[in-house]
Motif scaffolding. Structure first.
Motif, PDB file in Angstrom:
ATOM      1  N   GLN A  13      15.316  -9.657   0.578  1.00  0.00           N
ATOM      2  CA  GLN A  13      15.104  -8.599   1.573  1.00  0.00           C
ATOM      3  C   GLN A  13      13.947  -8.957   2.494  1.00  0.00           C
ATOM      4  O   GLN A  13      14.058  -8.825   3.721  1.00  0.00           O
ATOM      5  CB  GLN A  13      14.824  -7.268   0.879  1.00  0.00           C
ATOM      6  CG  GLN A  13      14.573  -6.127   1.866  1.00  0.00           C
ATOM      7  CD  GLN A  13      14.095  -4.860   1.175  1.00  0.00           C
ATOM      8  OE1 GLN A  13      13.982  -4.813  -0.046  1.00  0.00           O
ATOM      9  NE2 GLN A  13      13.801  -3.841   1.963  1.00  0.00           N
ATOM     10  N   HIS A  14      12.837  -9.399   1.915  1.00  0.00           N
ATOM     11  CA  HIS A  14      11.671  -9.772   2.709  1.00  0.00           C
ATOM     12  C   HIS A  14      11.995 -10.950   3.630  1.00  0.00           C
ATOM     13  O   HIS A  14      11.631 -10.955   4.812  1.00  0.00           O
ATOM     14  CB  HIS A  14      10.503 -10.150   1.794  1.00  0.00           C
ATOM     15  CG  HIS A  14      10.007  -9.019   0.961  1.00  0.00           C
ATOM     16  ND1 HIS A  14       9.448  -9.187  -0.293  1.00  0.00           N
ATOM     17  CD2 HIS A  14      10.003  -7.674   1.175  1.00  0.00           C
ATOM     18  CE1 HIS A  14       9.105  -8.009  -0.795  1.00  0.00           C
ATOM     19  NE2 HIS A  14       9.427  -7.085   0.084  1.00  0.00           N
TER      20      HIS A  14
ATOM     21  N   THR B  83       3.591  -9.350  -8.364  1.00  0.00           N
ATOM     22  CA  THR B  83       4.822 -10.122  -8.149  1.00  0.00           C
ATOM     23  C   THR B  83       5.430  -9.805  -6.793  1.00  0.00           C
ATOM     24  O   THR B  83       5.959 -10.693  -6.106  1.00  0.00           O
ATOM     25  CB  THR B  83       5.853  -9.823  -9.253  1.00  0.00           C
ATOM     26  OG1 THR B  83       5.270 -10.083 -10.529  1.00  0.00           O
ATOM     27  CG2 THR B  83       7.088 -10.692  -9.093  1.00  0.00           C
ATOM     28  N   ASP B  84       5.354  -8.537  -6.384  1.00  0.00           N
ATOM     29  CA  ASP B  84       5.880  -8.137  -5.071  1.00  0.00           C
ATOM     30  C   ASP B  84       5.082  -8.792  -3.940  1.00  0.00           C
ATOM     31  O   ASP B  84       5.642  -9.169  -2.909  1.00  0.00           O
ATOM     32  CB  ASP B  84       5.835  -6.611  -4.921  1.00  0.00           C
ATOM     33  CG  ASP B  84       6.828  -5.910  -5.821  1.00  0.00           C
ATOM     34  OD1 ASP B  84       7.804  -6.565  -6.242  1.00  0.00           O
ATOM     35  OD2 ASP B  84       6.643  -4.718  -6.111  1.00  0.00           O
TER      36      ASP B  84
ATOM     37  N   VAL C 104      -4.275 -12.608   6.930  1.00  0.00           N
ATOM     38  CA  VAL C 104      -5.303 -11.654   7.370  1.00  0.00           C
ATOM     39  C   VAL C 104      -4.764 -10.233   7.299  1.00  0.00           C
ATOM     40  O   VAL C 104      -5.417  -9.326   6.781  1.00  0.00           O
ATOM     41  CB  VAL C 104      -5.772 -11.974   8.813  1.00  0.00           C
ATOM     42  CG1 VAL C 104      -6.617 -10.826   9.364  1.00  0.00           C
ATOM     43  CG2 VAL C 104      -6.561 -13.268   8.842  1.00  0.00           C
ATOM     44  N   VAL C 105      -3.530 -10.038   7.812  1.00  0.00           N
ATOM     45  CA  VAL C 105      -2.904  -8.709   7.786  1.00  0.00           C
ATOM     46  C   VAL C 105      -2.586  -8.290   6.356  1.00  0.00           C
ATOM     47  O   VAL C 105      -2.795  -7.136   5.972  1.00  0.00           O
ATOM     48  CB  VAL C 105      -1.617  -8.697   8.641  1.00  0.00           C
ATOM     49  CG1 VAL C 105      -0.897  -7.357   8.502  1.00  0.00           C
ATOM     50  CG2 VAL C 105      -1.956  -8.954  10.099  1.00  0.00           C
ATOM     51  N   LEU C 106      -2.088  -9.231   5.545  1.00  0.00           N
ATOM     52  CA  LEU C 106      -1.731  -8.917   4.157  1.00  0.00           C
ATOM     53  C   LEU C 106      -2.944  -8.467   3.350  1.00  0.00           C
ATOM     54  O   LEU C 106      -2.872  -7.520   2.558  1.00  0.00           O
ATOM     55  CB  LEU C 106      -1.095 -10.146   3.494  1.00  0.00           C
ATOM     56  CG  LEU C 106      -0.534  -9.937   2.081  1.00  0.00           C
ATOM     57  CD1 LEU C 106       0.693  -9.032   2.123  1.00  0.00           C
ATOM     58  CD2 LEU C 106      -0.168 -11.279   1.438  1.00  0.00           C
ATOM     59  N   ILE C 107      -4.071  -9.131   3.577  1.00  0.00           N
ATOM     60  CA  ILE C 107      -5.292  -8.819   2.819  1.00  0.00           C
ATOM     61  C   ILE C 107      -5.960  -7.542   3.318  1.00  0.00           C
ATOM     62  O   ILE C 107      -6.461  -6.737   2.532  1.00  0.00           O
ATOM     63  CB  ILE C 107      -6.282 -10.005   2.897  1.00  0.00           C
ATOM     64  CG1 ILE C 107      -5.694 -11.222   2.157  1.00  0.00           C
ATOM     65  CG2 ILE C 107      -7.636  -9.624   2.291  1.00  0.00           C
ATOM     66  CD1 ILE C 107      -6.477 -12.503   2.365  1.00  0.00           C
TER      67      ILE C 107
ATOM     68  N   ILE D 278       6.443 -11.328  -0.981  1.00  0.00           N
ATOM     69  CA  ILE D 278       6.182 -11.169   0.457  1.00  0.00           C
ATOM     70  C   ILE D 278       5.589 -12.457   1.037  1.00  0.00           C
ATOM     71  O   ILE D 278       6.025 -12.942   2.085  1.00  0.00           O
ATOM     72  CB  ILE D 278       5.224  -9.987   0.707  1.00  0.00           C
ATOM     73  CG1 ILE D 278       5.856  -8.674   0.240  1.00  0.00           C
ATOM     74  CG2 ILE D 278       4.855  -9.898   2.190  1.00  0.00           C
ATOM     75  CD1 ILE D 278       4.884  -7.507   0.199  1.00  0.00           C
ATOM     76  N   ALA D 279       4.584 -12.997   0.338  1.00  0.00           N
ATOM     77  CA  ALA D 279       3.905 -14.207   0.816  1.00  0.00           C
ATOM     78  C   ALA D 279       4.862 -15.399   0.833  1.00  0.00           C
ATOM     79  O   ALA D 279       4.860 -16.194   1.794  1.00  0.00           O
ATOM     80  CB  ALA D 279       2.696 -14.512  -0.070  1.00  0.00           C
TER      81      ALA D 279
END
Length: 206
Positions: A9-10, A140-141, A57-60, A145-146
Motif C-alpha cells: 500500500q505504501h 514495523t510500520d 526529515v518529515v518522517l522524524i 514506510i521507510a
C-alpha cells in the motif's frame, strides 16, 4: 502478512504520487537540450538524495508538527486528501509546472531545487508521509514506510538517469498517458483519505 500488505500500500501510494516518469519529463524540460549522460546521471543522484533526506526529515519531525499546531490525524487526512485531489487534477489535466529557460551551467544546480523539491517531493508527498506516520501502530510500520519510500527513490533515480532514453521510447504522448493514469490513482487515494478523515471526525463530535 500485515507487513507485506502495508508495504505494498505504501509503495503504490508513493509511486503514484511521486510519478517518476512524469517528473522526469518535467525535469528534461527544465534542463538544456544538449545535456550529457554524465550530467543527467549527476542530477539524478543529487535529486534522489534530496528527496530521501527530505523524507526522513518529515518522517522524524511529523509528529512534532502535529503536536505544535494541535492538528489531529483525521483533520490532516481531510486536508491532505484535498491537496492530493488538486495534485491529481493537475496530473490528469496536464502539468502546470512553469518551464524556465535552460542553461547547461545551471543544470546541476537545478537538481536540488526545483527538481528534487518541490517537483519530485511536493506537498502531496509531505502530507502523505505524515498521515502514514500517524497511522503507524508499531516500529514495523515505520520500517514499511521507510522501505517503501526508499525503493521508490531508487526507482526515481533510475528513471531520471535514463530519462533521455525513456523520452525517446515513450514519446511525449506516452509520458502524458502514464501521468494521467497515475493522476487517477492519486485521486482515488485522496478520496479514501478524505472519507476516512470525515467519518472519524464526525464520530468524535457525535
Amino acid at each position: 502478512m500485515d507487513f507485506i500488505q502495508n508495504f505494498l500500500q505504501h509503495s503504490i501510494t508513493f509511486f503514484a504520487i511521486m510519478d517518476p516518469i512524469g517528473v522526469s519529463a518535467i525535469a528534461l524540460s527544465l534542463l538544456s537540450e544538449n545535456i550529457t549522460k554524465t550530467q543527467i546521471s549527476t542530477i539524478a543522484k543529487k535529486s534522489s538524495l534530496t528527496i530521501v533526506i527530505a523524507f526522513f526529515v518529515v518522517l522524524i519531525t511529523g509528529d512534532l508538527v502535529l503536536k505544535i499546531f494541535s492538528i489531529s490525524e483525521n483533520s490532516l487526512k481531510v486536508m491532505g486528501g484535498i491537496i492530493l485531489i488538486m495534485t491529481a487534477i493537475t496530473m490528469v489535466n496536464g502539468s502546470s509546472k512553469e518551464k524556465t529557460p535552460s542553461d547547461s551551467k545551471m543544470d546541476e544546480e537545478k537538481a536540488i531545487i526545483p527538481i528534487g523539491i518541490p517537483i519530485a517531493f511536493g506537498t502531496g508527498l509531505f502530507t502523505t508521509i505524515i498521515i502514514f506516520k500517524s497511522q503507524a501502530e508499531n516500529f514495523t510500520d515505520i520500517i514499511s514506510i521507510a522501505l517503501a519510500f526508499s525503493i521508490n527513490a531508487l526507482i526515481f533515480y533510475f528513471v531520471l538517469k535514463n530519462s533521455i532514453y525513456i523520452k525517446k521510447y515513450l514519446g511525449a504522448m506516452g509520458q502524458s498517458i502514464i501521468t494521467k493514469l497515475m493522476g487517477l490513482v492519486v485521486g482515488a487515494i485522496a478520496i479514501q483519505f478524505i472519507v476516512s478523515g470525515v467519518v472519524h471526525l464526525a464520530k468524535s463530535y457525535l
